[in-house]
Design a protein around this motif. Structure first.
Motif, PDB file in Angstrom:
ATOM      1  N   VAL A  62      -2.334  12.268   6.285  1.00  0.00           N
ATOM      2  CA  VAL A  62      -2.832  10.934   6.623  1.00  0.00           C
ATOM      3  C   VAL A  62      -2.166   9.904   5.712  1.00  0.00           C
ATOM      4  O   VAL A  62      -2.031  10.121   4.508  1.00  0.00           O
ATOM      5  CB  VAL A  62      -4.360  10.851   6.461  1.00  0.00           C
ATOM      6  N   VAL A  63      -1.742   8.770   6.290  1.00  0.00           N
ATOM      7  CA  VAL A  63      -1.187   7.661   5.513  1.00  0.00           C
ATOM      8  C   VAL A  63      -2.349   6.817   4.978  1.00  0.00           C
ATOM      9  O   VAL A  63      -3.159   6.311   5.751  1.00  0.00           O
ATOM     10  CB  VAL A  63      -0.261   6.784   6.373  1.00  0.00           C
ATOM     11  N   VAL A  64      -2.418   6.679   3.651  1.00  0.00           N
ATOM     12  CA  VAL A  64      -3.473   5.892   3.021  1.00  0.00           C
ATOM     13  C   VAL A  64      -2.863   4.597   2.498  1.00  0.00           C
ATOM     14  O   VAL A  64      -1.903   4.621   1.721  1.00  0.00           O
ATOM     15  CB  VAL A  64      -4.144   6.664   1.867  1.00  0.00           C
ATOM     16  N   VAL A  65      -3.423   3.450   2.921  1.00  0.00           N
ATOM     17  CA  VAL A  65      -2.900   2.133   2.565  1.00  0.00           C
ATOM     18  C   VAL A  65      -4.004   1.343   1.871  1.00  0.00           C
ATOM     19  O   VAL A  65      -5.137   1.309   2.346  1.00  0.00           O
ATOM     20  CB  VAL A  65      -2.419   1.367   3.816  1.00  0.00           C
ATOM     21  N   ALA A  66      -3.682   0.703   0.730  1.00  0.00           N
ATOM     22  CA  ALA A  66      -4.713  -0.015  -0.037  1.00  0.00           C
ATOM     23  C   ALA A  66      -4.166  -1.299  -0.638  1.00  0.00           C
ATOM     24  O   ALA A  66      -2.958  -1.452  -0.848  1.00  0.00           O
ATOM     25  CB  ALA A  66      -5.270   0.892  -1.136  1.00  0.00           C
ATOM     26  N   SER A  67      -5.063  -2.217  -0.944  1.00  0.00           N
ATOM     27  CA  SER A  67      -4.715  -3.539  -1.482  1.00  0.00           C
ATOM     28  C   SER A  67      -4.366  -3.477  -2.960  1.00  0.00           C
ATOM     29  O   SER A  67      -5.067  -2.840  -3.747  1.00  0.00           O
ATOM     30  CB  SER A  67      -5.888  -4.506  -1.293  1.00  0.00           C
ATOM     31  N   ALA A  68      -3.308  -4.190  -3.339  1.00  0.00           N
ATOM     32  CA  ALA A  68      -2.892  -4.246  -4.735  1.00  0.00           C
ATOM     33  C   ALA A  68      -3.838  -5.087  -5.579  1.00  0.00           C
ATOM     34  O   ALA A  68      -3.912  -4.907  -6.792  1.00  0.00           O
ATOM     35  CB  ALA A  68      -1.467  -4.795  -4.844  1.00  0.00           C
ATOM     36  N   GLY A  69      -4.570  -6.008  -4.958  1.00  0.00           N
ATOM     37  CA  GLY A  69      -5.509  -6.849  -5.684  1.00  0.00           C
ATOM     38  C   GLY A  69      -5.133  -8.312  -5.647  1.00  0.00           C
ATOM     39  O   GLY A  69      -3.964  -8.679  -5.462  1.00  0.00           O
TER      40      GLY A  69
ATOM     41  N   SER B 230      -5.843  -8.264   1.289  1.00  0.00           N
ATOM     42  CA  SER B 230      -6.576  -7.514   2.316  1.00  0.00           C
ATOM     43  C   SER B 230      -5.857  -7.574   3.658  1.00  0.00           C
ATOM     44  O   SER B 230      -5.611  -6.549   4.302  1.00  0.00           O
ATOM     45  CB  SER B 230      -7.998  -8.076   2.471  1.00  0.00           C
ATOM     46  N   GLY B 231      -5.533  -8.795   4.091  1.00  0.00           N
ATOM     47  CA  GLY B 231      -4.843  -8.954   5.361  1.00  0.00           C
ATOM     48  C   GLY B 231      -3.473  -8.304   5.341  1.00  0.00           C
ATOM     49  O   GLY B 231      -3.035  -7.699   6.330  1.00  0.00           O
ATOM     50  N   ALA B 232      -2.776  -8.427   4.213  1.00  0.00           N
ATOM     51  CA  ALA B 232      -1.463  -7.792   4.086  1.00  0.00           C
ATOM     52  C   ALA B 232      -1.581  -6.281   4.243  1.00  0.00           C
ATOM     53  O   ALA B 232      -0.744  -5.633   4.887  1.00  0.00           O
ATOM     54  CB  ALA B 232      -0.859  -8.146   2.726  1.00  0.00           C
ATOM     55  N   THR B 233      -2.630  -5.714   3.671  1.00  0.00           N
ATOM     56  CA  THR B 233      -2.859  -4.277   3.779  1.00  0.00           C
ATOM     57  C   THR B 233      -3.071  -3.867   5.234  1.00  0.00           C
ATOM     58  O   THR B 233      -2.533  -2.858   5.703  1.00  0.00           O
ATOM     59  CB  THR B 233      -4.082  -3.877   2.930  1.00  0.00           C
ATOM     60  N   ALA B 234      -3.839  -4.660   5.960  1.00  0.00           N
ATOM     61  CA  ALA B 234      -4.084  -4.370   7.377  1.00  0.00           C
ATOM     62  C   ALA B 234      -2.785  -4.397   8.169  1.00  0.00           C
ATOM     63  O   ALA B 234      -2.568  -3.564   9.062  1.00  0.00           O
ATOM     64  CB  ALA B 234      -5.080  -5.367   7.951  1.00  0.00           C
ATOM     65  N   TYR B 235      -1.894  -5.335   7.850  1.00  0.00           N
ATOM     66  CA  TYR B 235      -0.612  -5.403   8.556  1.00  0.00           C
ATOM     67  C   TYR B 235       0.250  -4.170   8.273  1.00  0.00           C
ATOM     68  O   TYR B 235       0.957  -3.675   9.165  1.00  0.00           O
ATOM     69  CB  TYR B 235       0.136  -6.670   8.159  1.00  0.00           C
TER      70      TYR B 235
END
Length: 422
Positions: free
Chosen positions: A167-174, A239-244
């Motif tokens: 699974v690809v896990v994507v998270a926000s840098a902050g 957050s939005g960048a992570t979703a993209y």
């Protein structure tokens, strides 16, 4: 007067504000894939299935807050992230409203908070991550960070479990603008995401530092927002960048279903670009491997490469176990072992060791201080970046900015060469 004078957000106007669709040439990208057959888990505040731009895209999901329904969203954050990933618009020809980058992917809503004030405990979102894996999600979107704190054993084991199951896990840098990528984004193998603006420049609030993977649009981003009477709002944040990035991963997984998670991440990295930023060497601590380019991610001739994750692998002794009671079982075993030491020993030193072990185990189970590498004093409850604060909220009550306020973007995203580190 402010309320009555607010402009009416027409459907066409909402679509026009989605500058990301133009700079990424999404019409060309969608001719290749729209994310069909891929489920993206959104670990967040739930997703409002009544929003017209998400109708039919949201699965049942699961609530981990005790509130009962993952298809309800009191905060709006989860719905916004889902719309950036799988929004499909509405109306005749679906040419009105919000569109995400992977409009035919499915969203698995996993509610781990109900409002911004709720603590997002490691054991809560970790349980959601494991559930997502067991439900067949191919991408997991974590649009939150822990504000500099360390991820506890529950969270680390869950991410390791996801990685072990492709699974690809994507998270926000902050969103602190600090020179350190927040966890869980900073953990090995996780795609950590920072934010850029219309010109491809780093958004000032985006965290930088070692371990930053990719950048994506995160400034002046329009998204669905059920907490606003107009159903949309503008925001800034990673957050939005992570979703993209999650949406782009879904496009790649749909186009190339035989690729492993590591090979998908490899395509995201190899197709990214530093745009006009010259002299950077990947990975750069301010731009990572560059800004995502969805069309290039699904069309470039990129060798598949090794199946392993190019960002590394998070190891855990419990990563391969099933999600049903894994952490609690391990904790009970440790607790039982500590109790046995107390009963069998009878010597003061042994008793003290047993008590200390018991306290540590109880602390980890209850989300207290401690955990691997935590230093004992780090914040333990990750918080969602405050991305739902719209521009000029007093004058326009959350509507997108009036037409003409932002100059037309020259689309520097498509005019620049691939990143220099490629």
């Amino acid at each position: 007067m402010l309320l009555t004078a607010a402009p009416v957000a027409s459907a066409d106007y909402v679509r026009d504000q989605q500058w990301v669709l133009d700079v990424f040439a999404m019409n060309d990208t969608w001719a290749e894939t729209q994310g069909e057959g891929v489920t993206v888990a959104v670990v967040d505040s739930g997703v409002d299935t009544s929003h017209p731009d998400l109708a039919g895209q949201v699965l049942e999901g699961k609530d981990f807050t005790g509130g009962g329904n993952a298809q309800k969203d009191l905060d709006g954050h989860g719905t916004s992230m889902a719309s950036l990933i799988a929004g499909h618009g509405h109306g005749s020809g679906k040419d009105s409203g919000m569109v995400g980058l992977a409009p035919k992917s499915k969203i698995l809503p996993l509610r781990v908070i109900q409002t911004q004030k709720d603590p997002n405990h490691d054991e809560t979102w970790a349980a959601a991550v494991r559930y997502a894996v067991d439900q067949g999600a191919k991408v997991i979107n974590l649009s939150f960070s822990n504000d500099g704190g360390k991820t506890l054993s529950d969270g680390r084991a869950a991410i390791s479990y996801a990685q072990a199951h492709d699974v690809v896990v994507v998270a926000s840098a902050g969103n602190d603008g600090s020179v350190a990528v927040d966890e869980p984004a900073a953990l090995p193998g996780v795609v950590s995401v920072g934010a850029v603006d219309k010109d491809g420049n780093r958004w000032e609030g985006s965290n930088t530092g070692k371990g930053l993977t990719l950048m994506a649009p995160g400034a002046q981003i329009l998204a669905a927002d059920p907490t606003r009477s107009q159903q949309y709002s503008l925001s800034n944040g990673t957050s939005g960048a992570t979703a993209y990035v999650s949406a782009t991963a879904a496009l790649v997984r749909s186009k190339y279903p035989d690729l492993s998670a590591g090979q998908v991440i490899n395509r995201l990295i190899k197709s990214a670009s530093f745009l006009g930023h010259k002299g950077l060497k990947a990975p750069d601590e301010e731009y990572g491997y560059g800004v995502i380019r969805p069309r290039q991610a699904v069309t470039m001739d990129i060798p598949a490469g090794p199946k392993t994750n190019p960002l590394g692998q998070l190891t855990s002794s419990v990563s391969s176990q099933s999600s049903k009671g894994t952490d609690s079982t391990a904790a009970k075993k440790k607790k039982s072992s500590s109790s046995n030491l107390v009963l069998i020993g009878g010597i003061a030193a042994v008793v003290i060791i047993g008590v200390i072990a018991f306290v540590l185990i109880r602390s980890r189970r209850n989300g207290g201080n401690g955990g691997p590498g935590s230093g004992g004093g780090s914040p333990q409850n990750p918080t969602y970046p405050p991305t739902q604060q719209p521009y000029n909220s007093a004058p326009n009550q959350g509507y997108p900015a009036p037409p003409g306020q932002y100059p037309q973007h020259p689309n520097s995203y498509s005019q620049q060469p691939p990143h220099q580190g490629q």
